[in-house]
Design a protein around this motif. Sequence first.
Motif, PDB file in Angstrom:
ATOM      1  N   PHE A   1     -10.202  -4.936  -2.411  1.00 43.72           N
ATOM      2  CA  PHE A   1     -10.176  -6.324  -3.140  1.00 43.72           C
ATOM      3  C   PHE A   1      -9.909  -6.016  -4.640  1.00 43.72           C
ATOM      4  N   ASP A   2     -10.628  -4.840  -4.988  1.00 47.87           N
ATOM      5  CA  ASP A   2     -10.227  -4.429  -6.608  1.00 47.87           C
ATOM      6  C   ASP A   2      -8.872  -4.130  -6.700  1.00 47.87           C
ATOM      7  N   SER A   3      -8.219  -3.268  -5.647  1.00 45.30           N
ATOM      8  CA  SER A   3      -6.904  -3.142  -5.994  1.00 45.30           C
ATOM      9  C   SER A   3      -5.917  -4.192  -6.146  1.00 45.30           C
ATOM     10  N   GLY A   4      -6.206  -5.272  -5.130  1.00 45.50           N
ATOM     11  CA  GLY A   4      -5.440  -6.324  -5.177  1.00 45.50           C
ATOM     12  C   GLY A   4      -5.542  -7.001  -6.293  1.00 45.50           C
ATOM     13  N   GLN A   5      -6.470  -7.271  -6.920  1.00 46.91           N
ATOM     14  CA  GLN A   5      -6.988  -7.815  -8.112  1.00 46.91           C
ATOM     15  C   GLN A   5      -6.283  -7.378  -9.304  1.00 46.91           C
TER      16      GLN A   5
ATOM     17  N   TYR B   1       4.653  -3.614  -6.505  1.00 48.30           N
ATOM     18  CA  TYR B   1       3.504  -2.745  -6.797  1.00 48.30           C
ATOM     19  C   TYR B   1       2.792  -2.090  -5.666  1.00 48.30           C
ATOM     20  N   HIS B   2       2.627  -0.921  -5.723  1.00 49.74           N
ATOM     21  CA  HIS B   2       1.923   0.129  -4.710  1.00 49.74           C
ATOM     22  C   HIS B   2       0.621   0.387  -5.122  1.00 49.74           C
ATOM     23  N   THR B   3      -0.456   0.156  -4.246  1.00 48.83           N
ATOM     24  CA  THR B   3      -1.743   0.215  -4.619  1.00 48.83           C
ATOM     25  C   THR B   3      -2.156   1.610  -4.124  1.00 48.83           C
ATOM     26  N   ASP B   4      -3.005   2.435  -4.697  1.00 38.20           N
ATOM     27  CA  ASP B   4      -3.662   3.872  -4.064  1.00 38.20           C
ATOM     28  C   ASP B   4      -4.873   3.607  -3.158  1.00 38.20           C
ATOM     29  N   LYS B   5      -5.426   2.424  -3.005  1.00 42.78           N
ATOM     30  CA  LYS B   5      -6.427   2.023  -2.104  1.00 42.78           C
ATOM     31  C   LYS B   5      -6.157   0.722  -1.531  1.00 42.78           C
TER      32      LYS B   5
ATOM     33  N   PHE C   1       0.873  -1.165   0.043  1.00 40.60           N
ATOM     34  CA  PHE C   1       0.024  -0.155   0.006  1.00 40.60           C
ATOM     35  C   PHE C   1       0.889   1.137  -0.054  1.00 40.60           C
ATOM     36  N   ASP C   2       0.516   2.216   0.322  1.00 39.03           N
ATOM     37  CA  ASP C   2       1.184   3.653   0.155  1.00 39.03           C
ATOM     38  C   ASP C   2       2.163   3.693   1.404  1.00 39.03           C
ATOM     39  N   GLU C   3       3.516   3.769   0.927  1.00 35.36           N
ATOM     40  CA  GLU C   3       4.186   4.011   2.114  1.00 35.36           C
ATOM     41  C   GLU C   3       4.731   4.975   2.917  1.00 35.36           C
ATOM     42  N   LYS C   4       3.387   5.863   2.727  1.00 34.18           N
ATOM     43  CA  LYS C   4       3.442   7.222   3.659  1.00 34.18           C
ATOM     44  C   LYS C   4       2.978   6.814   4.884  1.00 34.18           C
ATOM     45  N   PHE C   5       2.451   5.609   4.987  1.00 33.51           N
ATOM     46  CA  PHE C   5       1.901   4.747   6.388  1.00 33.51           C
ATOM     47  C   PHE C   5       3.232   3.873   6.949  1.00 33.51           C
ATOM     48  N   LEU C   6       3.234   3.917   8.061  1.00 32.63           N
ATOM     49  CA  LEU C   6       4.307   3.280   9.001  1.00 32.63           C
ATOM     50  C   LEU C   6       4.233   1.838   8.417  1.00 32.63           C
ATOM     51  N   TYR C   7       2.977   1.190   8.508  1.00 34.23           N
ATOM     52  CA  TYR C   7       3.106  -0.341   8.595  1.00 34.23           C
ATOM     53  C   TYR C   7       3.424  -0.866   6.959  1.00 34.23           C
ATOM     54  N   SER C   8       3.047   0.006   6.027  1.00 33.09           N
ATOM     55  CA  SER C   8       3.742  -0.267   4.518  1.00 33.09           C
ATOM     56  C   SER C   8       4.874  -0.180   4.479  1.00 33.09           C
ATOM     57  N   ARG C   9       5.781   0.763   5.207  1.00 33.77           N
ATOM     58  CA  ARG C   9       7.209   0.919   5.084  1.00 33.77           C
ATOM     59  C   ARG C   9       7.854  -0.205   5.977  1.00 33.77           C
ATOM     60  N   GLU C  10       7.273  -0.628   7.128  1.00 32.07           N
ATOM     61  CA  GLU C  10       7.987  -1.461   7.775  1.00 32.07           C
ATOM     62  C   GLU C  10       7.747  -2.986   7.190  1.00 32.07           C
TER      63      GLU C  10
ATOM     64  N   VAL D   1       0.750  -7.235   1.491  1.00 34.04           N
ATOM     65  CA  VAL D   1       0.897  -6.559   3.166  1.00 34.04           C
ATOM     66  C   VAL D   1      -0.632  -6.439   3.700  1.00 34.04           C
ATOM     67  N   SER D   2      -1.686  -7.053   2.998  1.00 32.71           N
ATOM     68  CA  SER D   2      -2.895  -6.911   3.589  1.00 32.71           C
ATOM     69  C   SER D   2      -3.838  -8.092   2.986  1.00 32.71           C
ATOM     70  N   ASP D   3      -4.395  -8.654   3.685  1.00 30.03           N
ATOM     71  CA  ASP D   3      -5.557  -9.963   3.251  1.00 30.03           C
ATOM     72  C   ASP D   3      -6.368  -9.334   2.369  1.00 30.03           C
ATOM     73  N   ILE D   4      -6.917  -8.084   2.372  1.00 30.23           N
ATOM     74  CA  ILE D   4      -7.692  -7.521   1.519  1.00 30.23           C
ATOM     75  C   ILE D   4      -7.042  -7.692   0.038  1.00 30.23           C
ATOM     76  N   LEU D   5      -5.733  -6.942  -0.122  1.00 26.37           N
ATOM     77  CA  LEU D   5      -4.946  -7.227  -1.413  1.00 26.37           C
ATOM     78  C   LEU D   5      -4.873  -8.684  -1.662  1.00 26.37           C
ATOM     79  N   ALA D   6      -4.466  -9.361  -0.804  1.00 27.19           N
ATOM     80  CA  ALA D   6      -3.983 -10.892  -1.082  1.00 27.19           C
ATOM     81  C   ALA D   6      -5.461 -11.443  -1.679  1.00 27.19           C
ATOM     82  N   ILE D   7      -6.589 -11.261  -1.129  1.00 25.01           N
ATOM     83  CA  ILE D   7      -7.895 -11.938  -1.487  1.00 25.01           C
ATOM     84  C   ILE D   7      -7.995 -11.504  -3.040  1.00 25.01           C
TER      85      ILE D   7
END
Length: 327
Positions: A221-225, A214-218, A183-192, A244-250
């Motif tokens: 589920f659609d972003s992961g797809q 690949y960095h998603t902007d949202k 996801f967007d690396e402005k968020f700490l968990y994405s950077r970590e 980095v998220s189950d939502i993206l993975a699914i």
Amino acid sequence: MATIREVALKAGVSVATVSRVLNKSDTVREQTKQKVEQAIRELNYEPSVLGRNLRNSQSKLLLILIPNISNPFYTKIIKGIEDTVIEKGYNILLCETNSNPKREAIYFNLVRNRLADGIISMDPTVDKEKLYKLASNYPIVQCSEYDESGIIPYVSINNELAAYHAVKHLIKLGNRKIALINFDEKFLYSRERYRGFVKALEEFEIPVNKDWVYHTDKLTFDSGQQAMRILLTQKEKPTAVFAVSDILAIGALKELNEQGLCVPQDLAIVGFDKISFSNMTNPTLTTVSQPMYKMGCLSAEMIIKKINGEKVNSCMLEHELVIRDST
């Protein structure tokens, strides 16, 4: 509805005496107390909880800041918070910010105006400067996403280590072509989690292929797809993906299924969070489990301690790699 003045008139006492009875003061004589209690029963009087709380300078209300209420990651955390605070006489108000500064300002003002006693923030998009400023005067705790400088106490996990374990698992299965959906690396968990991904690759002397990051902007589920669709257009395709998220993975898993690819034979995939849906996919999703309910319980205990003027320390909880059919 009867008023406190009517109770006082019927019992033949002052309003202040009725108030002392309601607040269980031991300065009221037993005979007077019984007269007041009888008047309360006869008039079916119900004291104002709001009025009592305002007199005590407490609202007994806690604000829970989340960016999007539809994200299933927050469900178990909120359940943990709610179960804990209700036992201690508090209620919660879920505040969906939608990354909107105007909404944030409204919620912050509720605390400044003493309409809420404190905030548990789970919002990675919150204006950190304004949150830090508010935290200097009012009780605030962070849950999941946190402040690296340690200004605000928090409950979280070691995201870098958790990501490292997830990617190392893929490598040990024989994968050397590993992609990342971030996801967007402005968020700490994405950077970590990105750092954990890189750390695992470097340990096994595997170079990071920028075409496979690949960095998603949202966070949908659609972003992961969409991310998986683009990764599959690469001339050289990965054999595994860490999201980095189950939502993206699914979402990524859906694209693999639609393209007729077999998971994990054609491409293995690991998610992060262990949301409830992760055990309902085909195949079931290997994922990093966060102790979400416990995170909620601990953050609730911390915020109540801060409200009561007690010192609280930040807490890092353990994660677990849950291995299922997608690897």
